[in-house]
Design a protein around this motif. Sequence first.
Motif, short mmCIF file in Angstrom:
data_model
loop_
_atom_site.label_atom_id
_atom_site.label_comp_id
_atom_site.label_asym_id
_atom_site.label_seq_id
_atom_site.Cartn_x
_atom_site.Cartn_y
_atom_site.Cartn_z
N VAL A 46 31.57 -25.41 7.49
CA VAL A 46 31.38 -26.49 6.53
C VAL A 46 30.60 -27.62 7.20
CG1 VAL A 46 32.54 -28.29 5.18
CG2 VAL A 46 33.40 -25.95 5.13
N GLN A 47 30.97 -27.95 8.44
CA GLN A 47 30.30 -29.03 9.16
C GLN A 47 28.82 -28.71 9.36
OE1 GLN A 47 31.25 -32.01 9.83
NE2 GLN A 47 29.45 -32.59 10.99
N LYS A 48 28.49 -27.46 9.66
CA LYS A 48 27.08 -27.07 9.84
C LYS A 48 26.30 -27.26 8.54
CE LYS A 48 27.87 -23.78 13.53
NZ LYS A 48 27.85 -22.36 13.95
N TYR A 49 26.89 -26.87 7.42
CA TYR A 49 26.22 -27.05 6.13
C TYR A 49 26.05 -28.53 5.81
CZ TYR A 49 26.72 -22.08 5.06
OH TYR A 49 26.62 -20.71 5.08
N ILE A 50 27.08 -29.33 6.10
CA ILE A 50 27.00 -30.77 5.85
C ILE A 50 25.89 -31.40 6.68
CG2 ILE A 50 28.21 -32.97 6.22
CD1 ILE A 50 30.77 -31.55 5.25
N LEU A 51 25.80 -31.02 7.95
CA LEU A 51 24.74 -31.55 8.81
C LEU A 51 23.35 -31.20 8.27
CD1 LEU A 51 26.25 -30.92 12.37
CD2 LEU A 51 25.96 -33.12 11.18
N LYS A 52 23.19 -29.97 7.79
CA LYS A 52 21.90 -29.55 7.21
C LYS A 52 21.58 -30.34 5.94
CE LYS A 52 21.85 -24.87 9.05
NZ LYS A 52 21.90 -23.44 8.75
N LEU A 53 22.59 -30.55 5.11
CA LEU A 53 22.39 -31.31 3.87
C LEU A 53 22.05 -32.77 4.17
CD1 LEU A 53 25.29 -29.79 1.74
CD2 LEU A 53 22.85 -29.52 1.31
N LYS A 54 22.70 -33.34 5.18
CA LYS A 54 22.39 -34.72 5.59
C LYS A 54 20.96 -34.80 6.14
CE LYS A 54 26.90 -36.59 6.94
NZ LYS A 54 27.67 -37.06 8.13
N ALA A 55 20.61 -33.86 7.00
CA ALA A 55 19.27 -33.86 7.61
C ALA A 55 18.18 -33.69 6.56
CB ALA A 55 19.17 -32.75 8.66
N GLY A 56 18.49 -32.95 5.50
CA GLY A 56 17.54 -32.75 4.42
C GLY A 56 17.48 -33.90 3.43
N GLY A 57 18.30 -34.93 3.65
CA GLY A 57 18.31 -36.08 2.76
C GLY A 57 18.93 -35.79 1.41
N ASP A 65 34.69 -42.37 8.06
CA ASP A 65 35.07 -40.96 8.00
C ASP A 65 36.36 -40.77 7.21
OD1 ASP A 65 32.86 -40.24 9.44
OD2 ASP A 65 33.92 -40.06 11.35
N ARG A 66 37.29 -41.66 7.43
CA ARG A 66 38.56 -41.62 6.66
C ARG A 66 38.48 -42.70 5.58
NH1 ARG A 66 42.92 -38.93 9.51
NH2 ARG A 66 42.15 -38.30 11.54
N GLY A 67 38.52 -42.26 4.35
CA GLY A 67 38.48 -43.22 3.26
C GLY A 67 37.11 -43.40 2.64
N GLY A 68 36.09 -42.76 3.20
CA GLY A 68 34.76 -42.85 2.64
C GLY A 68 34.57 -41.83 1.52
N ARG A 69 33.34 -41.75 1.04
CA ARG A 69 33.04 -40.80 -0.03
C ARG A 69 31.65 -40.22 0.19
NH1 ARG A 69 29.50 -43.33 -3.58
NH2 ARG A 69 29.43 -45.58 -3.35
N TRP A 70 31.39 -39.13 -0.50
CA TRP A 70 30.09 -38.45 -0.43
C TRP A 70 29.21 -38.94 -1.57
CZ3 TRP A 70 28.97 -36.19 3.89
CH2 TRP A 70 30.00 -35.66 4.66
N GLN A 71 27.94 -39.13 -1.30
CA GLN A 71 26.98 -39.48 -2.34
C GLN A 71 25.85 -38.45 -2.30
OE1 GLN A 71 24.98 -43.25 -1.94
NE2 GLN A 71 24.43 -43.27 -4.09
N ILE A 72 25.54 -37.92 -3.47
CA ILE A 72 24.44 -36.96 -3.60
C ILE A 72 23.18 -37.76 -3.87
CG2 ILE A 72 23.62 -34.89 -4.77
CD1 ILE A 72 26.43 -34.68 -3.33
N ILE A 73 22.18 -37.57 -3.02
CA ILE A 73 20.94 -38.33 -3.12
C ILE A 73 19.93 -37.61 -4.01
CG2 ILE A 73 19.02 -39.33 -1.83
CD1 ILE A 73 21.00 -39.49 0.56
#
Length: 74
Positions: A46-57, A65-73
């Motif tokens: 999951v972490q590898k996929y997240i890193l790729k998604l972040k790198a791809g913007g 990290d605790r208490g934050g949220r994800w935003q789809i760009i």
Amino acid sequence: MVRKGGQKDPATPNRRPAEIIELMIANPLITRKELSAALRINESAVQKYILKLKAGGIIQRIGPDRGGRWQIIK
């Protein structure tokens, strides 16, 4: 095509990033552990996929990290 050792056919598209995005849209507060359980894959995968998604913007983390949220760009 069947391959040795459980290898996937390279022509098969990987749906995991799209599945992760769908889960993040449904629950922006979702954790890696919850993603791992929902997708039945290791947290490290999951972490590898997240890193790729972040790198791809495509996604970004808002807040800590605790208490934050994800935003789809994209």
